[in-house]
Scaffold this motif. Structure first.
Motif, PDB file in Angstrom:
ATOM      1  N   THR A  10       1.027  -1.552   3.302  1.00  0.00           N
ATOM      2  CA  THR A  10      -0.085  -0.786   2.778  1.00  0.00           C
ATOM      3  C   THR A  10       0.486   0.494   1.948  1.00  0.00           C
ATOM      4  N   LEU A  11       1.542   0.900   2.259  1.00  0.00           N
ATOM      5  CA  LEU A  11       2.288   1.957   1.178  1.00  0.00           C
ATOM      6  C   LEU A  11       2.341   1.477  -0.253  1.00  0.00           C
ATOM      7  N   GLY A  12       2.931   0.171  -0.405  1.00  0.00           N
ATOM      8  CA  GLY A  12       3.146  -0.600  -1.542  1.00  0.00           C
ATOM      9  C   GLY A  12       1.768  -0.588  -2.298  1.00  0.00           C
ATOM     10  N   ALA A  13       0.679  -0.998  -1.791  1.00  0.00           N
ATOM     11  CA  ALA A  13      -0.729  -1.107  -2.192  1.00  0.00           C
ATOM     12  C   ALA A  13      -1.250   0.117  -2.769  1.00  0.00           C
ATOM     13  N   GLN A  14      -0.928   1.224  -1.966  1.00  0.00           N
ATOM     14  CA  GLN A  14      -1.455   2.747  -2.431  1.00  0.00           C
ATOM     15  C   GLN A  14      -0.717   3.074  -3.473  1.00  0.00           C
ATOM     16  N   ILE A  15       0.629   2.876  -3.660  1.00  0.00           N
ATOM     17  CA  ILE A  15       1.396   3.656  -4.790  1.00  0.00           C
ATOM     18  C   ILE A  15       1.142   3.059  -5.915  1.00  0.00           C
ATOM     19  N   VAL A  16       0.833   1.679  -6.006  1.00  0.00           N
ATOM     20  CA  VAL A  16       0.676   1.180  -7.173  1.00  0.00           C
ATOM     21  C   VAL A  16      -0.565   1.406  -8.023  1.00  0.00           C
ATOM     22  N   LYS A  17      -1.350   1.918  -7.412  1.00  0.00           N
ATOM     23  CA  LYS A  17      -2.686   2.575  -8.169  1.00  0.00           C
ATOM     24  C   LYS A  17      -2.386   3.799  -8.945  1.00  0.00           C
ATOM     25  N   TYR A  18      -1.257   4.329  -9.085  1.00  0.00           N
ATOM     26  CA  TYR A  18      -0.971   5.267 -10.065  1.00  0.00           C
ATOM     27  C   TYR A  18      -0.037   4.875 -10.902  1.00  0.00           C
ATOM     28  N   PRO A  19      -0.546   5.170 -12.306  1.00  0.00           N
ATOM     29  CA  PRO A  19       0.518   5.118 -13.171  1.00  0.00           C
ATOM     30  C   PRO A  19       1.533   6.129 -13.237  1.00  0.00           C
ATOM     31  N   LEU A  20       2.771   5.287 -13.469  1.00  0.00           N
ATOM     32  CA  LEU A  20       4.042   6.270 -13.472  1.00  0.00           C
ATOM     33  C   LEU A  20       4.331   7.051 -14.891  1.00  0.00           C
ATOM     34  N   LYS A  21       4.208   8.401 -14.672  1.00  0.00           N
ATOM     35  CA  LYS A  21       4.811   9.379 -15.784  1.00  0.00           C
ATOM     36  C   LYS A  21       5.917   9.835 -15.268  1.00  0.00           C
ATOM     37  N   ALA A  73       0.034  -4.268  18.355  1.00  0.00           N
ATOM     38  CA  ALA A  73      -0.008  -3.356  17.322  1.00  0.00           C
ATOM     39  C   ALA A  73       1.094  -2.680  17.136  1.00  0.00           C
ATOM     40  N   GLN A  74       1.868  -2.308  18.086  1.00  0.00           N
ATOM     41  CA  GLN A  74       3.099  -1.428  17.765  1.00  0.00           C
ATOM     42  C   GLN A  74       3.872  -2.271  16.857  1.00  0.00           C
ATOM     43  N   GLN A  75       4.090  -3.667  17.356  1.00  0.00           N
ATOM     44  CA  GLN A  75       5.069  -4.677  16.676  1.00  0.00           C
ATOM     45  C   GLN A  75       4.662  -4.780  15.259  1.00  0.00           C
ATOM     46  N   SER A  76       3.482  -4.727  14.732  1.00  0.00           N
ATOM     47  CA  SER A  76       3.011  -5.100  13.435  1.00  0.00           C
ATOM     48  C   SER A  76       2.976  -3.834  12.650  1.00  0.00           C
ATOM     49  N   MET A  77       3.763  -2.774  13.323  1.00  0.00           N
ATOM     50  CA  MET A  77       3.412  -1.510  12.320  1.00  0.00           C
ATOM     51  C   MET A  77       4.294  -1.549  11.229  1.00  0.00           C
ATOM     52  N   ALA A  87      -6.172   1.579   5.052  1.00  0.00           N
ATOM     53  CA  ALA A  87      -5.662   2.688   5.602  1.00  0.00           C
ATOM     54  C   ALA A  87      -6.327   3.040   6.887  1.00  0.00           C
ATOM     55  N   LYS A  88      -7.758   2.577   7.105  1.00  0.00           N
ATOM     56  CA  LYS A  88      -8.408   2.897   8.367  1.00  0.00           C
ATOM     57  C   LYS A  88      -7.650   2.128   9.443  1.00  0.00           C
ATOM     58  N   ILE A  89      -7.338   0.765   9.071  1.00  0.00           N
ATOM     59  CA  ILE A  89      -6.615  -0.089  10.332  1.00  0.00           C
ATOM     60  C   ILE A  89      -5.138   0.648  10.593  1.00  0.00           C
ATOM     61  N   ASN A  90      -4.623   1.210   9.639  1.00  0.00           N
ATOM     62  CA  ASN A  90      -3.314   2.126  10.053  1.00  0.00           C
ATOM     63  C   ASN A  90      -3.643   3.276  10.813  1.00  0.00           C
ATOM     64  N   PHE A  91      -4.453   3.794  10.148  1.00  0.00           N
ATOM     65  CA  PHE A  91      -4.631   5.363  10.992  1.00  0.00           C
ATOM     66  C   PHE A  91      -5.335   5.380  12.224  1.00  0.00           C
ATOM     67  N   TYR A  92      -6.150   4.423  12.350  1.00  0.00           N
ATOM     68  CA  TYR A  92      -6.958   4.423  13.744  1.00  0.00           C
ATOM     69  C   TYR A  92      -6.583   3.506  14.811  1.00  0.00           C
ATOM     70  N   CYS A  93      -5.656   2.428  14.234  1.00  0.00           N
ATOM     71  CA  CYS A  93      -5.397   1.457  15.156  1.00  0.00           C
ATOM     72  C   CYS A  93      -3.811   1.322  15.402  1.00  0.00           C
ATOM     73  N   ASN A  96       3.790   5.764   7.569  1.00  0.00           N
ATOM     74  CA  ASN A  96       3.970   4.390   7.114  1.00  0.00           C
ATOM     75  C   ASN A  96       5.198   4.211   6.292  1.00  0.00           C
ATOM     76  N   TYR A  97       6.128   5.078   6.386  1.00  0.00           N
ATOM     77  CA  TYR A  97       7.537   5.113   5.966  1.00  0.00           C
ATOM     78  C   TYR A  97       8.577   5.435   6.944  1.00  0.00           C
ATOM     79  N   GLY A  98       8.356   6.451   7.545  1.00  0.00           N
ATOM     80  CA  GLY A  98       9.400   7.153   8.089  1.00  0.00           C
ATOM     81  C   GLY A  98       9.579   6.190   9.621  1.00  0.00           C
ATOM     82  N   MET A  99       8.484   5.796  10.174  1.00  0.00           N
ATOM     83  CA  MET A  99       8.458   5.015  11.606  1.00  0.00           C
ATOM     84  C   MET A  99       8.987   3.613  11.320  1.00  0.00           C
ATOM     85  N   PRO A 100       8.910   2.978  10.151  1.00  0.00           N
ATOM     86  CA  PRO A 100       9.643   1.695   9.942  1.00  0.00           C
ATOM     87  C   PRO A 100      11.295   1.893   9.453  1.00  0.00           C
TER      88      PRO A 100
END
Length: 306
Positions: free
Chosen positions: A206-217, A195-199, A35-41, A107-111
């Motif tokens: 990162t988004l995929g890693a973030q959302i998997v931590k939540y159990p689906l209900k 950095a822009q090309q890696s976005m 998250a920090k790499i995305n947010f600050y770089c 991290n979804y809209g820009m791609p």
């Protein structure tokens, strides 16, 4: 057309999200560092380069800002009106409005924008501006609404969070250097370009890693109400405003697609930070992202008509 959109835009996005989810399950990635790499770089670099190479006129910049201001205000009014008959608590009202107003324009809209418009500078700079305005909203209204519900007026952390955001600084600096036609030395422009090309890849992993931590209900009705307002009513408002402002071509298409983003991960982050309905917030992020496979495909098809 729909098949092409699914194969060329939606499928690549969700392949990377899926890989990020798989990597999180197997390797337990450090989400804080990602998250920090995305947010600050990466994100500030993408915003800066988008605005530095922007084809937006001053008039268009003003129209995009006006569009966004009206868009989130209308969503706020609708969310407030919908919450009343549901008799939400104060904390739930804050979480509910955040879930429909704070979308994933970064991290979804820009791609999505990069894939739909093939890196077009005008479309990219418009999405960068929307993302910057979204960041401002997140760390002003988003935090204030929760603090009003939970912390009773302690706004110190909101001010600190706002001042620490790198994206607005990158936005302003990019606009200023573009306006004065200031050249960038290669040792500055090349790292920013890398950095822009890696976005796209890094943001979606990162988004995929973030959302998997939540159990689906799948049983919460309030989540589906939020989902309907975010993914259906949001684009309806977007179409209405595009017509009202007389926008056409790429500007109209970019704004319309931007109006259909799923609920932003920051919604869940804020909810966890202040312990304000974290389960509801997590579910809106996860389920709206999954349902967006359908809605964003239709929205891109619609945008092509403008």
């Amino acid at each position: 057309m729909i098949g092409d959109i699914l194969l060329e835009v939606v499928l690549p996005v969700f392949v990377l999200i899926g890989i990020g989810s798989w990597m999180q399950r197997v390797f337990r990635l450090d989400l804080y560092t990602l998250a920090k790499i995305n947010f600050y770089c990466i994100t500030p670099a993408a915003v800066f380069m988008s605005m530095y190479h922007s084809d937006m006129s001053g008039e268009l910049l003003g129209n995009v800002t006006l569009f966004y201001a009206l868009y989130v205000f209308i969503l706020y009014v609708i969310g407030t009106l919908v919450a009343r008959p549901l008799k939400f608590t104060k904390s739930m009202r804050a979480a509910f409005n955040n879930s429909i107003m704070l979308d994933n324009s970064g991290n979804y809209g820009m791609p999505i924008n990069a894939l739909v418009f093939k890196g077009d500078p005008l479309a990219s700079s418009m999405q960068a501006l929307i993302m910057s305005l979204q960041s401002l909203l997140t760390f002003t209204y988003g935090v204030i609404s929760i603090q009003g519900a939970k912390l009773k007026g302690n706004y110190r952390s909101m001010i600190i969070g706002f001042l620490k955001m790198p994206v607005p600084y990158a936005l302003v600096l990019g606009i200023v250097l573009h306006a004065v036609h200031a050249p960038l030395p290669l040792f500055v422009s090349q790292p920013l370009t890398y950095a822009q090309q890696s976005m796209v890849a890094v943001a979606l992993l990162t988004l995929g890693a973030q959302i998997v931590k939540y159990p689906l209900k799948l049983y919460r009705v309030d989540v589906y109400i939020s989902l309907f307002l975010r993914l259906i009513i949001g684009p309806v408002i977007g179409v209405t405003l595009v017509f009202a402002l007389g926008m056409k071509g790429i500007p109209a298409q970019a704004l319309l697609i931007a109006s259909g983003m799923p609920t932003g991960v920051n919604t869940s982050i804020l909810a966890e930070e202040y312990n304000n309905e974290p389960d509801f917030a997590a579910q809106t992020v996860l389920i709206s992202t999954l349902f967006n496979i359908i809605t964003i495909t239709g929205l891109i098809s619609l945008a092509k008509m403008f």
